[in-house]
Design an enzyme around this catalytic site. Structure first.
Site, short mmCIF file in Angstrom:
data_model
loop_
_atom_site.label_atom_id
_atom_site.label_comp_id
_atom_site.label_asym_id
_atom_site.label_seq_id
_atom_site.Cartn_x
_atom_site.Cartn_y
_atom_site.Cartn_z
N GLU A 186 0.80 -1.23 0.00
CA GLU A 186 0.00 0.00 0.00
C GLU A 186 0.83 1.28 0.00
OE1 GLU A 186 -2.91 0.06 3.11
OE2 GLU A 186 -3.92 -1.72 2.37
N GLU A 243 -5.26 -8.62 1.32
CA GLU A 243 -5.75 -8.28 2.66
C GLU A 243 -7.24 -7.99 2.60
OE1 GLU A 243 -3.95 -4.98 4.74
OE2 GLU A 243 -1.93 -5.71 4.31
C1 FCB Z 1 -3.80 -2.11 5.84
C2 FCB Z 1 -2.36 -2.40 6.22
C3 FCB Z 1 -2.21 -3.43 7.30
C4 FCB Z 1 -3.27 -3.30 8.37
C5 FCB Z 1 -4.65 -3.22 7.78
C6 FCB Z 1 -5.76 -3.11 8.76
O1 FCB Z 1 -3.88 -0.84 5.32
O2 FCB Z 1 -1.66 -2.83 5.10
O3 FCB Z 1 -0.91 -3.37 7.80
O4 FCB Z 1 -2.98 -2.21 9.16
O5 FCB Z 1 -4.71 -2.14 6.89
#
Ligand code: FCB
Length: 444
Positions: free
Chosen positions: A166, A355
């Site tokens: 990210e 994620e």
């Molecule tokens: C994302 C991050 C991860 C975690 C989640 C909730 O943005 O990559 O490290 O903090 O959110």
């Protein structure tokens, strides 16, 4: 819904990041990262929390990986802490740090779990931040040194890599808003950091591919599905600007489309940092793109946010009472919409959800955590992934954020995202009901 609908090849896993779980902040020669330093500053982290111990994964990795195995989790994404292997960022190598990751990788492989390694999940060496960090163009060489060391040390066993996590989050929160490490704010930091992070994604990927042409190399992006608060022109224009920064800024250049400079006036100043030849080194044909999404955002025009002239209208202000512990709206179709949007880019490689997950206020009752909301969140989102897949989106995997409750950056330990509950006093682990559900889902 049944897992077989996704096909045998579909990749299922859990995601983590070094700083959020490892602890061992100065163990065995590790150097300080920007997060070690930032967390010590007053008022930066909620409740004054820090990650000196975190989940103590540094000492407990064997048990945690064994627990993953018991839950039938076939793929484990984790990141390397740059300062564990290069305490000063460049220069002297810390063999103890390399040995640690060797042990983690070998333990995964022994248990039949595939390691997926993120090279940069936000914990820049403080020694490099002292020289300007991501704003200094020398980071291209520093990053290259680090990536080479990782690939040389682990590439014989690690076949799945993500160069960066990210970029818009760490460059935006770290160099524009000052809310994350290193805590700098302003366009004069943000813009060079944008360009250097973008170049580093392609550069890192090239280094891995040169050494291991068959390795699977990706990089991950956050994506926020945006909606305007109303159809008034000023809100629609605000949405376009927010979209350019939040969703397009890092993704489009690596797809060969250049920066979305026309959408936000301030981005024109990026040109100051683009040197001759850079244009040829920005795009990269990744083997996969990681998509990370948690919620949707509603956008309105705002005079208070310079350059973008837009802000996010929080769910509570929109009358939404039930949110996650991050105050994020629960909106499962956003993952479907994000997948459709990614697929609409002509050059989009296969997509992996690297994620997705949710934090809730979990309660331990006896030896159990009845987190029905998290299970439902995961099921509903997985269902939407299937919907996109059935409509032809080339989505190849799904990783839950995250395995154990951990240190949630500026929010400290308060939001619990794990499938496994952690008592941060005793380090005791309890598999939540959602973790048991995921384990069963994976066994079917
Ligand atoms: C994302 C991050 C991860 C975690 C989640 C909730 O943005 O990559 O490290 O903090 O959110």
């Amino acid at each position: 819904m049944n897992r077989s609908l996704f096909g045998e090849e579909f990749i299922w896993g859990v995601s983590t990041a070094a700083y959020q779980i490892e602890g061992g902040h100065n163990a065995d020669g590790k150097g300080p990262s920007i997060w070690d330093v930032f967390s010590k500053k007053k008022g930066k982290i909620r409740n004054g929390h820090h990650a000196e111990v975190a989940c103590d994964f540094y000492n407990r990795y064997e048990d945690d990986i064994l627990l993953m195995k018991q839950l039938n989790i076939p793929h484990f994404r984790f990141s390397i802490a740059w300062t564990r292997i290069l305490p000063e960022g460049v220069g002297e190598i810390n063999r103890e740090g390399i040995n640690f990751y060797n042990r983690v990788i070998d333990t995964c492989i022994q248990h039949g779990i595939t390691p997926w390694v993120t090279l940069y999940h936000w914990d820049l060496p403080q020694a490099l931040e002292n020289k300007g960090g991501w704003t200094n163009r020398s980071i291209l060489e520093w990053f290259e040194t680090y990536v080479r060391l990782c690939v040389d040390s682990f590439g014989d066993r690690v076949k799945h890599w993500m160069v960066m996590n990210e970029p818009v989050a760490f460059v935006g929160a770290g160099y524009f808003f000052g809310k994350h490490a290193p805590g700098r704010w302003g366009l004069r930091y943000f813009l060079p950091a944008v360009h250097h992070a973008t170049l580093s994604m392609a550069r890192g990927a090239k280094i891995i591919k040169e050494r291991y042409p068959t390795a699977m190399v990706g990089t991950t992006f956050s994506h926020s599905v945006l909606e305007p608060i109303s159809l008034k022109t000023r809100h629609i224009h605000a949405l376009r600007r927010a979209d350019a920064i939040m969703n397009r800024l890092f993704l489009e250049p690596i797809l060969g489309m250049g920066y979305p400079i026309d959408a936000v006036k301030a981005l024109k100043n990026l040109k100051k940092y683009i040197l001759p030849g850079d244009e040829d080194n920005i795009a990269f044909n990744f083997d996969f793109i990681g998509l990370q999404t948690y919620t949707r955002e509603v956008i309105q025009f705002s005079m208070l946010m310079p350059y973008v002239w837009a802000n996010i209208v929080e769910p509570r202000k929109r009358g939404i009472k039930h949110t996650t512990a991050m105050d994020w709206e629960i909106y499962p179709s956003s993952i479907y919409e994000a997948l459709k949007r990614f697929q609409s880019y002509p050059n989009m490689p296969p997509i992996i959800i690297t994620e997705n997950g949710a934090a809730f206020k979990d309660e331990v009752i006896g030896d159990r955590v009845y987190d029905a909301e998290r299970t439902k969140y995961l099921q509903d989102h997985i269902q939407q992934v299937l919907r996109a897949k059935e409509e032809g989106v080339d989505v190849r995997g799904y990783f839950v954020w995250t395995f154990t409750d951990n240190f949630e950056w500026a929010e400290g330990y308060h939001p619990r995202f794990g499938l496994v509950h952690v008592d941060f006093e005793t380090q005791k682990r309890i598999v939540k009901e959602s973790g048991k559900w995921y384990g069963e889902w994976l066994s079917r």
